[in-house]
Enzyme design. Sequence first.
Site, mmCIF file in Angstrom:
data_model
loop_
_atom_site.group_PDB
_atom_site.id
_atom_site.type_symbol
_atom_site.label_atom_id
_atom_site.label_comp_id
_atom_site.label_asym_id
_atom_site.label_seq_id
_atom_site.Cartn_x
_atom_site.Cartn_y
_atom_site.Cartn_z
ATOM 1 N N GLU A 191 28.340 38.865 26.395
ATOM 2 C CA GLU A 191 29.554 38.797 25.580
ATOM 3 C C GLU A 191 29.684 37.438 24.898
ATOM 4 O OE1 GLU A 191 32.984 39.679 27.949
ATOM 5 O OE2 GLU A 191 32.625 41.841 27.947
ATOM 6 N N GLU A 279 29.310 48.005 29.163
ATOM 7 C CA GLU A 279 30.449 47.765 30.065
ATOM 8 C C GLU A 279 31.643 48.545 29.563
ATOM 9 O OE1 GLU A 279 32.141 43.877 30.819
ATOM 10 O OE2 GLU A 279 30.150 43.077 31.195
#
Length: 352
Positions: A191, A279
């Site tokens: 991320e 995710e």
Amino acid sequence: MSGIFLYYMKNFIFLIKSEFQINFLLFALLIFFFSCENNDQKSAEITPDIIDSSVVMQNGLLTVSGNKIVNKNNEPVSFAGNSFFWSNDNWGGERFYNSSTVKWLKNDWNAKIVRAAMGVEDPGGYLDNNQSNKERLKTIVDAAIDEGIYVIIDWHSHNAEDHLEEAKIFFQEMAQTYGEYENIIYEIYNEPLNVSWSDVVKPYALEVIQTIRSIDPDNLIIVGSPEWSQRVDLVSEDPITTFDNIAYTLHFYTVHHQEWLRERATSALNNGIPLFVTEWGSIGYSIIDSEANKWMNWCHLNKISHVNWAVNDKEEEWSIVKPGASTTGNWQESDLTEAGKLAKNIISNWPD
Ligand code: MG
């Protein structure tokens, strides 16, 4: 076909409030299950050469075709599974990094994919202790190969551009060790934060991809996008074109990310890039989480694989098991959190 039926039956169950109705539907499902099993037995009897039924044997190497990820027969595929928590020393989630948990997720949850989330910068991560973190990750990767399921090698970082050389050394070793296995998917940047796609993330990605591709020419590589892997729209305006088999991460948590992110992701798909949800998290059955349902319908419609965060017992909304649950699987229904029950329902009934 039967999988799709079960998936929609389960979706329907999300909306049913009466316990009697749930029991009745579960009974109907059981009857359906048994009838399917009988059919399977019949086909097994007339097919003497029963091939290995593992998901990787059936689907082989995953590759990118247009905005889809396809199997060895060029069919778009969508798999469901679980992400492990950060691997960092003494964060708690590392206790679940063992082969028994992988085996349990495959057999009890029907997980077709797992993700080893190797922490990088934070205390106890790879930069502090590369041996312990790498060993944990390799334990999960080796177990997934043994079980015949897919596995994501995740460089679980928010600032990977600050440690490019370390990333290249790590992925070089991973490509040398695992590049020949069809199970393997590389996720080179979990991320990115609020940084530029074109000027920061993409240049980082090109260097790491070059390192992997000089050893492993073909396994799928997944790249994160700015703002916690939500700016896939920016990626779709300037995608990586100099390498093959590149997909892009999309992350969502149902309490925060809703229709606006689905619309953004849909426009990225329409611009031609393939997405992979490495995710996602829900707050489970603690409320009627209709957003989880909407997201799963979206994934199903667009043939997008998804991996649920996270295999852990930490007291937070995303953990799939309650504090103190076994760290090696063997969970009873009462060990699961509300998020864990919802995730198990989705993963175990996800149509192939
Ligand atoms: Mg390969």
